[in-house]
Design a protein around this motif. Sequence first.
Motif, short mmCIF file in Angstrom:
data_model
loop_
_atom_site.label_atom_id
_atom_site.label_comp_id
_atom_site.label_asym_id
_atom_site.label_seq_id
_atom_site.Cartn_x
_atom_site.Cartn_y
_atom_site.Cartn_z
N PHE A 223 34.89 58.12 36.97
CA PHE A 223 34.96 56.96 36.07
C PHE A 223 33.63 56.21 36.15
N GLN A 224 33.23 56.35 35.26
CA GLN A 224 31.60 55.63 35.42
C GLN A 224 31.84 54.16 35.50
N SER A 225 31.37 53.80 36.28
CA SER A 225 31.40 52.20 36.52
C SER A 225 29.91 51.35 35.88
N TYR A 226 30.21 50.39 35.42
CA TYR A 226 29.05 49.66 34.70
C TYR A 226 29.32 48.09 35.37
N GLU A 227 27.80 47.49 35.54
CA GLU A 227 28.03 46.22 35.77
C GLU A 227 27.04 45.31 35.23
N VAL A 228 27.28 43.93 35.31
CA VAL A 228 26.25 43.21 34.80
C VAL A 228 26.04 42.22 35.67
N ASN A 229 24.64 41.84 36.27
CA ASN A 229 24.41 41.08 37.42
C ASN A 229 25.26 41.38 38.73
N GLY A 230 25.56 42.62 38.93
CA GLY A 230 26.46 42.90 40.10
C GLY A 230 27.63 42.72 40.14
N VAL A 231 28.14 42.37 38.86
CA VAL A 231 29.83 42.13 38.75
C VAL A 231 30.07 43.32 37.90
N GLU A 232 31.12 44.02 38.66
CA GLU A 232 31.52 45.38 37.83
C GLU A 232 32.44 45.05 36.60
N ARG A 234 35.11 45.54 33.90
CA ARG A 234 36.55 46.29 33.97
C ARG A 234 36.68 47.02 32.55
N MET A 235 37.44 48.14 32.68
CA MET A 235 37.93 48.63 31.38
C MET A 235 38.92 47.90 30.63
N LEU A 236 38.47 47.74 29.23
CA LEU A 236 39.55 47.12 28.56
C LEU A 236 40.31 48.41 27.57
N TYR A 241 34.42 47.48 27.80
CA TYR A 241 34.17 47.07 29.32
C TYR A 241 33.69 45.65 29.35
N ALA A 242 34.34 44.79 30.32
CA ALA A 242 34.10 43.34 30.02
C ALA A 242 34.10 42.99 31.54
N ALA A 243 33.02 41.85 31.75
CA ALA A 243 33.17 40.90 32.90
C ALA A 243 32.83 39.54 32.42
N ASP A 244 33.60 38.58 33.41
CA ASP A 244 33.37 37.29 33.44
C ASP A 244 32.62 36.80 34.52
N LEU A 245 31.37 36.13 34.07
CA LEU A 245 30.59 35.75 35.18
C LEU A 245 29.94 34.10 34.78
N THR A 246 29.54 33.49 35.55
CA THR A 246 28.84 32.32 35.35
C THR A 246 27.40 32.50 35.10
N LEU A 247 26.94 31.95 34.10
CA LEU A 247 25.15 32.06 33.87
C LEU A 247 24.69 30.79 33.61
N THR A 248 23.35 30.96 34.03
CA THR A 248 22.63 29.77 33.73
C THR A 248 21.48 29.93 32.64
N ALA A 249 21.21 28.95 31.99
CA ALA A 249 19.90 29.12 30.92
C ALA A 249 18.86 29.72 31.35
N ASP A 250 18.16 30.70 30.81
CA ASP A 250 17.04 31.19 31.26
C ASP A 250 17.21 32.42 32.42
#
Length: 442
Positions: A223-232, A234-236, A241-250
């Motif tokens: 099951f291939q896992s995907y991450e954005v900024n270290g956050v895995e 989840r498969m919808l 695939y989606a991830a909720d995370l806090t982001l700052t400008a730039d």
Amino acid sequence: MNKIIIFLIAILTAAVAVACKEDFKYPLGGGAPKLSIREVTTEAHFGDSLSFYVSVADDGTALSTLKVELYFSGDKVSETVIRTKNYGDYRGKLFVPFFKDIPDGTAQLRFVLQNVGMVEAIETKDLELTRPDFPYIDLVTENTTIRMERTGINQYAVTGELPQKVRAFIQAPAVGANGNNITFGWDNGKIVEGSTQQIPFSYLTPGVYTISFNTFTYEAAPFQSYEVNGVEMRMLDDTHYAADLTLTADQEIAFTNIPTLDEWWIDPDFIREDSGRLLFNALSGKYRITADFDKKYFIVEAMDGDETAKLGQDGSGAIWIIGEGIGKPSLGNEVGWVTEKALCLAPIGGKKYRVTVVAGQTIRADAINFKFFHQKGWGGEFTNERLSTSSDLIFIGDGKNGRDPGNLGVMPDKRLTAGATYMLTLDVSAGIDKAVLSIELK
């Protein structure tokens, strides 16, 4: 007259008799049910249909039911009930469930014969249970069946040239005279027995790789896992695939394990490319990033806790687009009047919100009909009484000029320049009921 009276008496007598019959209850107690187990196995596999043969009788009291129950470690896991109207012999079957992580062991069969007086006769037999040793199992896709060979105890695998994603359920063959086919499928993000819903196996790229499954632990791969900024992420579903995370400008945004990322469409409202890096291009906050592997683009949405954000009375939060003539990453994915596809404008600070479009690609050049909303769904919306613009290219509908109140349209006899980039900015700094729309050619 006498005949009528006699007739009425007869009707009342019959009604009383029926009522008495309905009110009659067998007295509790009494009788002596007798149960004789004539045939039942003492060994079985998980997943078997267990046959039994019994004789039942009483001393003249009517019988009610025969229950055959199966217990694992004191817990009842299966039951079958037979109505025993007559004394005599009865045959039946009891299914032995196939569960994960249950080792070989001794279960209990409980035979309970009950008469109409609730008197019971009970017999208990031990049953030695073992997990079936399947010679192979099958990977069943929509178009073909792929055999998975036994590679160890409870372990099966197939290696070959396979697409990046393989959607299939697993079927194990019947073992022994009493065995049944056992299926394994997908349910709420995990593999369960008894399902034929397709399991979304996936690998980094198409090519030669191995699909494996353990019939004891239900562990499977890959099951291939995907991450954005270290956050895995989840498969919808199979392609989202989606991830909720806090982001700052730039802030730099890094995706892990997404192949051919250079082929993906990057939404400039939320992410900008700078010297090979991806940087967040909106106001700091919590966002949901959804990777759409089918259309190869990232959906970015402002969040408030675990829910998509709404526009607050103070002008903070989010603004959404629903309607016709606009879509990301292209008009082939037009929003339309489907609220689930609503586009989130990028908050850019100062209570301003932005959407960037390219004429003929993400916005129609000659005909648009969409509206700004306070949420990702019906409810608060910007009508012409709450929205104004000085643009000579796009107008706001008032219900009489060819568009419903608040819906945008392209001015008659005008059109957007094909291939040109336009930035639409909604400014609610003067109040959410005094929004101003500006259109800038980039």
